[in-house]
Design a protein around this motif. Structure first.
Motif, PDB file in Angstrom:
ATOM      1  N   GLN A 169      25.021  -0.931  -7.536  1.00 48.99           N
ATOM      2  CA  GLN A 169      24.839  -0.903  -6.093  1.00 48.99           C
ATOM      3  C   GLN A 169      24.146   0.377  -5.637  1.00 48.99           C
ATOM      4  O   GLN A 169      23.333   0.347  -4.715  1.00 48.99           O
ATOM      5  N   VAL A 170      24.440   1.497  -6.275  1.00 51.55           N
ATOM      6  CA  VAL A 170      23.763   2.738  -5.933  1.00 51.55           C
ATOM      7  C   VAL A 170      22.278   2.621  -6.273  1.00 51.55           C
ATOM      8  O   VAL A 170      21.412   3.073  -5.505  1.00 51.55           O
ATOM      9  N   CYS A 171      21.964   1.998  -7.403  1.00 53.92           N
ATOM     10  CA  CYS A 171      20.563   1.763  -7.774  1.00 53.92           C
ATOM     11  C   CYS A 171      19.848   0.946  -6.702  1.00 53.92           C
ATOM     12  O   CYS A 171      18.715   1.251  -6.318  1.00 53.92           O
ATOM     13  N   LYS A 184       0.859  -1.183   0.000  1.00 51.53           N
ATOM     14  CA  LYS A 184       0.000   0.000   0.000  1.00 51.53           C
ATOM     15  C   LYS A 184       0.896   1.234   0.000  1.00 51.53           C
ATOM     16  O   LYS A 184       1.703   1.417   0.915  1.00 51.53           O
ATOM     17  N   ILE A 185       0.775   2.053  -1.031  1.00 49.06           N
ATOM     18  CA  ILE A 185       1.572   3.284  -1.113  1.00 49.06           C
ATOM     19  C   ILE A 185       0.898   4.349  -0.263  1.00 49.06           C
ATOM     20  O   ILE A 185      -0.236   4.757  -0.534  1.00 49.06           O
ATOM     21  N   MET A 186       1.607   4.806   0.774  1.00 52.89           N
ATOM     22  CA  MET A 186       1.058   5.801   1.692  1.00 52.89           C
ATOM     23  C   MET A 186       1.321   7.230   1.222  1.00 52.89           C
ATOM     24  O   MET A 186       0.582   8.145   1.564  1.00 52.89           O
ATOM     25  N   ASN A 187       2.377   7.399   0.411  1.00 51.03           N
ATOM     26  CA  ASN A 187       2.796   8.753   0.068  1.00 51.03           C
ATOM     27  C   ASN A 187       3.751   8.700  -1.115  1.00 51.03           C
ATOM     28  O   ASN A 187       4.756   8.007  -1.069  1.00 51.03           O
ATOM     29  N   THR A 188       3.416   9.408  -2.191  1.00 50.89           N
ATOM     30  CA  THR A 188       4.320   9.455  -3.348  1.00 50.89           C
ATOM     31  C   THR A 188       5.232  10.675  -3.294  1.00 50.89           C
ATOM     32  O   THR A 188       6.189  10.770  -4.049  1.00 50.89           O
ATOM     33  N   ASN A 189       4.936  11.603  -2.385  1.00 51.58           N
ATOM     34  CA  ASN A 189       5.733  12.818  -2.256  1.00 51.58           C
ATOM     35  C   ASN A 189       7.035  12.505  -1.532  1.00 51.58           C
ATOM     36  O   ASN A 189       7.037  12.118  -0.372  1.00 51.58           O
ATOM     37  N   GLY A 190       8.154  12.648  -2.223  1.00 52.53           N
ATOM     38  CA  GLY A 190       9.436  12.471  -1.561  1.00 52.53           C
ATOM     39  C   GLY A 190      10.172  11.202  -1.913  1.00 52.53           C
ATOM     40  O   GLY A 190      11.305  11.008  -1.468  1.00 52.53           O
ATOM     41  N   ALA A 191       9.572  10.315  -2.711  1.00 50.89           N
ATOM     42  CA  ALA A 191      10.259   9.071  -3.070  1.00 50.89           C
ATOM     43  C   ALA A 191      11.521   9.370  -3.880  1.00 50.89           C
ATOM     44  O   ALA A 191      12.565   8.751  -3.675  1.00 50.89           O
ATOM     45  N   GLY A 192      11.421  10.326  -4.798  1.00 56.05           N
ATOM     46  CA  GLY A 192      12.593  10.717  -5.580  1.00 56.05           C
ATOM     47  C   GLY A 192      13.651  11.387  -4.727  1.00 56.05           C
ATOM     48  O   GLY A 192      14.854  11.170  -4.925  1.00 56.05           O
ATOM     49  N   ASP A 193      13.201  12.195  -3.749  1.00 54.27           N
ATOM     50  CA  ASP A 193      14.145  12.827  -2.826  1.00 54.27           C
ATOM     51  C   ASP A 193      14.870  11.763  -2.005  1.00 54.27           C
ATOM     52  O   ASP A 193      16.061  11.898  -1.696  1.00 54.27           O
ATOM     53  N   GLY A 194      14.141  10.696  -1.638  1.00 49.44           N
ATOM     54  CA  GLY A 194      14.761   9.605  -0.895  1.00 49.44           C
ATOM     55  C   GLY A 194      15.836   8.908  -1.705  1.00 49.44           C
ATOM     56  O   GLY A 194      16.921   8.599  -1.197  1.00 49.44           O
ATOM     57  N   ALA A 195      15.541   8.672  -2.989  1.00 46.66           N
ATOM     58  CA  ALA A 195      16.527   8.044  -3.869  1.00 46.66           C
ATOM     59  C   ALA A 195      17.767   8.919  -3.999  1.00 46.66           C
ATOM     60  O   ALA A 195      18.905   8.428  -3.971  1.00 46.66           O
ATOM     61  N   LEU A 196      17.557  10.232  -4.121  1.00 46.69           N
ATOM     62  CA  LEU A 196      18.691  11.147  -4.240  1.00 46.69           C
ATOM     63  C   LEU A 196      19.526  11.156  -2.958  1.00 46.69           C
ATOM     64  O   LEU A 196      20.758  11.230  -3.021  1.00 46.69           O
ATOM     65  N   SER A 197      18.885  11.057  -1.807  1.00 47.56           N
ATOM     66  CA  SER A 197      19.637  11.051  -0.552  1.00 47.56           C
ATOM     67  C   SER A 197      20.557   9.837  -0.479  1.00 47.56           C
ATOM     68  O   SER A 197      21.667   9.922   0.060  1.00 47.56           O
ATOM     69  N   ALA A 198      20.122   8.713  -1.033  1.00 48.38           N
ATOM     70  CA  ALA A 198      20.972   7.519  -1.067  1.00 48.38           C
ATOM     71  C   ALA A 198      22.183   7.740  -1.977  1.00 48.38           C
ATOM     72  O   ALA A 198      23.307   7.362  -1.636  1.00 48.38           O
ATOM     73  N   LEU A 199      21.953   8.340  -3.135  1.00 51.90           N
ATOM     74  CA  LEU A 199      23.064   8.644  -4.047  1.00 51.90           C
ATOM     75  C   LEU A 199      24.049   9.609  -3.394  1.00 51.90           C
ATOM     76  O   LEU A 199      25.269   9.423  -3.477  1.00 51.90           O
ATOM     77  N   LEU A 200      23.539  10.624  -2.718  1.00 51.21           N
ATOM     78  CA  LEU A 200      24.413  11.587  -2.030  1.00 51.21           C
ATOM     79  C   LEU A 200      25.204  10.910  -0.917  1.00 51.21           C
ATOM     80  O   LEU A 200      26.365  11.250  -0.673  1.00 51.21           O
ATOM     81  N   HIS A 201      24.586   9.959  -0.251  1.00 48.75           N
ATOM     82  CA  HIS A 201      25.278   9.192   0.789  1.00 48.75           C
ATOM     83  C   HIS A 201      26.472   8.458   0.189  1.00 48.75           C
ATOM     84  O   HIS A 201      27.576   8.449   0.754  1.00 48.75           O
ATOM     85  N   ASP A 202      26.284   7.889  -0.981  1.00 45.95           N
ATOM     86  CA  ASP A 202      27.363   7.144  -1.624  1.00 45.95           C
ATOM     87  C   ASP A 202      28.481   8.079  -2.110  1.00 45.95           C
ATOM     88  O   ASP A 202      29.664   7.768  -1.984  1.00 45.95           O
ATOM     89  N   ILE A 203      28.110   9.233  -2.665  1.00 48.91           N
ATOM     90  CA  ILE A 203      29.107  10.214  -3.111  1.00 48.91           C
ATOM     91  C   ILE A 203      29.928  10.702  -1.923  1.00 48.91           C
ATOM     92  O   ILE A 203      31.161  10.815  -1.993  1.00 48.91           O
ATOM     93  N   THR A 204      29.254  10.976  -0.808  1.00 49.43           N
ATOM     94  CA  THR A 204      29.951  11.447   0.386  1.00 49.43           C
ATOM     95  C   THR A 204      30.805  10.336   0.989  1.00 49.43           C
ATOM     96  O   THR A 204      31.899  10.590   1.518  1.00 49.43           O
ATOM     97  N   ALA A 205      30.315   9.103   0.911  1.00 44.90           N
ATOM     98  CA  ALA A 205      31.098   7.966   1.391  1.00 44.90           C
ATOM     99  C   ALA A 205      32.430   7.879   0.655  1.00 44.90           C
ATOM    100  O   ALA A 205      33.472   7.573   1.245  1.00 44.90           O
TER     101      ALA A 205
END
Length: 436
Positions: free
Chosen positions: A398-400, A351-372
């Protein structure tokens, strides 16, 4: 996932407490001066959701089911009525970059720096207070510019028939001045994160000038500039202007399939991502139920072939080299385009509770990897992982995987902001995120 921040897991890169030869490295890594972080600029706003009747909508001259911008004095009166009558059901910190930095800090358990405006005087229980309460303590708010007035507010007014009406009050959110941009903070960052909204404000507002000043500092100190497009409507107004802007200023581009279409003219996310590589170094494109795509550059002689099945698409077997790590095109002697794709984690939430921010979440993971990658290079500079100047710590595949998992977590909850990192039971997956 507690990386690059402090974590309880016994595994910490190749470092072991049992090896005395590596103890000096351990001590160096514990130093505050060897910590990597990201910095972002946002239009600071709060999302306020309330249940109202149709008479309320009419009294404030709103259009039911639509979105309207309202004046600050109207917003104050509207907000007071909502609070006096206890009509507010949710009050969340919002903003594309604010959400991204918060999620980054939750995932990394480490520092991010937010630039923008904030009320100089904050009352307990107010919307500005709610913003602070709903932002990770790891997000550094010390560099916000104080303003006399309200920050941005987006009212979501839900009537009995379920119709949602939006009233937006920009307040002082676009009043960030160029002199409030700290060069030293940007110079030492792993990435500068921006949204397209910052560039296209009302005439006379200082936010675009402040944003360009931050970009100037980032380019001066070779800090990657990351842009998330935010909405297709901003791009559709003048796609060529945005293409030229990307070429001049941006290293990493994040977008969804609708924004990608407006920017490139391609409805296929893979072809759109491929075209975007003409303007930037790395692309993250979320495509709803189709999953997400990444496209980037790497050195031709150091590509790594996938062990996953080769995928069909507009570019045949496009994921052949998805085990390669991304590089800036300018850092490659013979640059080669590489791509990756992943389907939604577990087919997507039940059940999808919220579509707002899913893309922002994906970007935060990519930024985590760049900073790592920066974190590891600062602390273990002789590692074989840094023989070449890579942009990411992990392979595109792996970033995907990581970005996909974070998106799933956001879709599964009401708020676009994570309250904690990925579930503890998935700790056994941690090494697989960072080894390829």
């Amino acid at each position: 996932m507690k990386f690059p921040g402090k974590r309880k897991s016994k595994h910490y890169f190749p470092v072991s407490l049992r090896d005395p030869l590596l103890q000096p490295i351990k001590e160096m890594m514990d130093g505050e001066n060897n910590r990597a972080y990201i910095v972002g600029i946002d239009q600071i706003l709060v999302d306020i959701e309330a249940k109202v009747d149709e008479d309320f909508i009419q009294r404030y001259n709103l259009s039911q089911g639509h979105s309207l911008v309202i004046e600050d004095d109207v917003a104050e009166t509207l907000y007071k009525e909502l609070t006096d009558n206890n009509l507010i059901s949710h009050e969340f910190a919002g903003g594309t970059i604010g959400n991204t930095l918060h999620n980054y800090s939750v995932l990394a358990d480490d520092r991010s720096v937010l630039l923008g405006t904030m009320c100089s005087n904050i009352q307990i229980g107010s919307y500005a207070y709610r913003y602070l309460c709903n932002t990770s303590s790891r997000t550094d708010l010390n560099y916000l510019q104080g303003v006399n007035g309200a920050i941005g507010r987006c009212f979501t007014l839900v009537t009995e028939n379920g119709e949602r009406t939006f009233a937006i009050s920009p307040g002082q959110m676009n009043q960030l001045k160029p002199e409030s941009i700290p060069e030293k903070i940007i110079a030492e960052a792993s990435a500068l994160v921006l949204t397209a909204y910052l560039i296209r404000c009302e005439p006379g507002e200082p936010m675009p000038e402040a944003t360009m000043k931050a970009i100037e500092y980032a380019k001066k100190h070779s800090v990657p500039v990351v842009l998330t497009l935010g909405t297709k409507y901003v791009i559709a107004d003048d796609p060529q202007w945005w293409r030229d802007f990307l070429v001049e200023n941006i290293s990493v581009l994040a977008m969804n399939e609708d924004e990608a279409y407006e920017l490139t003219g391609f409805s296929d996310p893979l072809l759109a991502s491929n075209m975007a590589l003409d303007w930037v170094d790395l692309v993250l494109c979320t495509a709803g139920p189709a999953g997400l795509y990444m496209a980037g550059y790497t050195e031709k002689d150091y590509t790594r072939q996938t062990t996953h099945p080769l995928l069909p698409g507009a570019i045949a077997e496009f994921n052949r080299y998805e085990f390669s790590r991304a590089m800036r095109k300018s850092d490659c002697q013979i640059p080669m385009k590489v791509y990756s794709h992943i389907e939604p984690y577990m087919g997507g939430p039940e059940k999808i509770m919220n579509t707002n921010g899913a893309g922002d979440g994906a970007l935060s993971a990519l930024l985590h990897d760049i900073t790592a990658n920066n974190h590891h290079r600062m602390n273990v500079p002789n590692s074989s992982k840094h023989i070449r100047t890579y942009l990411t710590y992990s392979s595109l595949a792996q970033v995907c995987k990581y970005a996909n998992r974070v998106s799933y977590q956001v879709l599964s909850q009401h708020s676009p902001r994570l309250s904690r990192g990925l579930p503890e039971k998935e700790d056994s997956l941690e090494e697989s995120y960072w080894e390829r």
